[in-house]
Design a protein around this motif. Structure first.
Motif, mmCIF file in Angstrom:
data_model
loop_
_atom_site.group_PDB
_atom_site.id
_atom_site.type_symbol
_atom_site.label_atom_id
_atom_site.label_comp_id
_atom_site.label_asym_id
_atom_site.label_seq_id
_atom_site.Cartn_x
_atom_site.Cartn_y
_atom_site.Cartn_z
ATOM 1 N N PHE A 262 2.218 5.568 -6.494
ATOM 2 C CA PHE A 262 1.626 5.547 -7.832
ATOM 3 C C PHE A 262 0.480 6.553 -7.940
ATOM 4 O O PHE A 262 0.305 7.193 -8.969
ATOM 5 N N ARG A 263 -0.277 6.701 -6.867
ATOM 6 C CA ARG A 263 -1.387 7.668 -6.880
ATOM 7 C C ARG A 263 -0.881 9.108 -6.965
ATOM 8 O O ARG A 263 -1.636 10.009 -7.318
ATOM 9 N N ASN B 179 6.825 -4.207 -7.888
ATOM 10 C CA ASN B 179 5.895 -3.337 -8.616
ATOM 11 C C ASN B 179 6.583 -2.466 -9.667
ATOM 12 O O ASN B 179 5.948 -1.610 -10.273
ATOM 13 N N GLU C 13 0.824 -1.211 0.000
ATOM 14 C CA GLU C 13 0.000 0.000 0.000
ATOM 15 C C GLU C 13 0.860 1.264 0.000
ATOM 16 O O GLU C 13 0.467 2.271 -0.586
ATOM 17 N N THR D 11 -0.652 6.577 -13.834
ATOM 18 C CA THR D 11 0.790 6.370 -13.710
ATOM 19 C C THR D 11 1.150 5.089 -14.443
ATOM 20 O O THR D 11 0.498 4.056 -14.266
ATOM 21 N N CYS E 123 -3.039 13.330 -9.890
ATOM 22 C CA CYS E 123 -2.562 12.321 -10.832
ATOM 23 C C CYS E 123 -3.744 11.502 -11.364
ATOM 24 O O CYS E 123 -4.512 10.929 -10.591
ATOM 25 N N HIS F 33 -1.624 2.753 -12.078
ATOM 26 C CA HIS F 33 -2.628 3.564 -11.370
ATOM 27 C C HIS F 33 -3.469 4.288 -12.400
ATOM 28 O O HIS F 33 -2.949 4.825 -13.372
ATOM 29 N N ARG F 34 -4.766 4.271 -12.168
ATOM 30 C CA ARG F 34 -5.702 5.062 -12.972
ATOM 31 C C ARG F 34 -6.781 5.553 -12.020
ATOM 32 O O ARG F 34 -7.406 4.769 -11.315
ATOM 33 N N ARG F 35 -6.951 6.885 -11.982
ATOM 34 C CA ARG F 35 -7.975 7.459 -11.117
ATOM 35 C C ARG F 35 -9.331 7.215 -11.751
ATOM 36 O O ARG F 35 -9.524 7.460 -12.935
ATOM 37 N N HIS G 64 1.822 1.700 -3.600
ATOM 38 C CA HIS G 64 0.677 2.163 -4.394
ATOM 39 C C HIS G 64 0.297 3.607 -4.059
ATOM 40 O O HIS G 64 -0.229 4.317 -4.918
#
Length: 148
Positions: free
Chosen positions: A80-81, A104, A74, A137, A134, A145-147, A77
């Motif tokens: 990445f966010r 990762n 976490e 990524t 963001c 990462h995708r929002r 990650h």
């Protein structure tokens, strides 16, 4: 499979003025080409195209302690966010955290370097919204990462 990441604005370095309608062609974990979306689509018609709303540019280098989180995974990650693709190795000394970072695809750097997009470079990029958040990524060619 080759993937074209495209956005209304493309920035090759963090301090460069962005150019309009840019794209980055990724082949595996490397950047194969940069340019306008139109020219890259013509040159690589079989490439999958991912369109992002925002400014596409290099993933960030994080030079401080990693964000706190309950598990090493976490913590990675959380980077990445933020649009991070690399960290200073000195900040990742815990073996479990280092293993999560390596697993990762996070680049572990010996010293800070300015992030940049360049042909044959590692495919670490991020997309940022106008508010600085963001949106996506990509690390070593993988969308991590995708929002929503």
């Amino acid at each position: 499979m080759r993937t074209l990441h495209a956005a209304p604005m493309l920035r090759r370095t963090l301090d460069e003025e962005p150019t309009r309608d840019g794209a980055v062609l990724i082949d595996g974990d490397r950047i194969a080409a940069l340019g306008s979306l139109d020219e890259l689509v013509r040159a690589y018609p079989q490439a999958r195209v991912r369109r992002w709303a925002g400014t596409l540019g290099p993933a960030l280098v994080h030079d401080g302690p990693l964000p706190p989180a309950p598990t090493p995974r976490e913590r990675v990650h959380a980077l990445f966010r933020l649009g991070v693709g690399a960290v200073l190795a000195a900040q990742v000394t815990d073996p479990e955290l280092r293993a999560a970072a390596v697993r990762n695809g996070v680049a572990l750097l010996g010293s800070p370097r300015p992030p940049a997009l360049a042909p044959d470079g590692r495919a670490d990029l991020a997309v940022f919204a106008a508010d600085g958040g963001c949106l996506a990524t990509v690390v070593a060619g993988r969308l991590v990462h995708r929002r929503a």
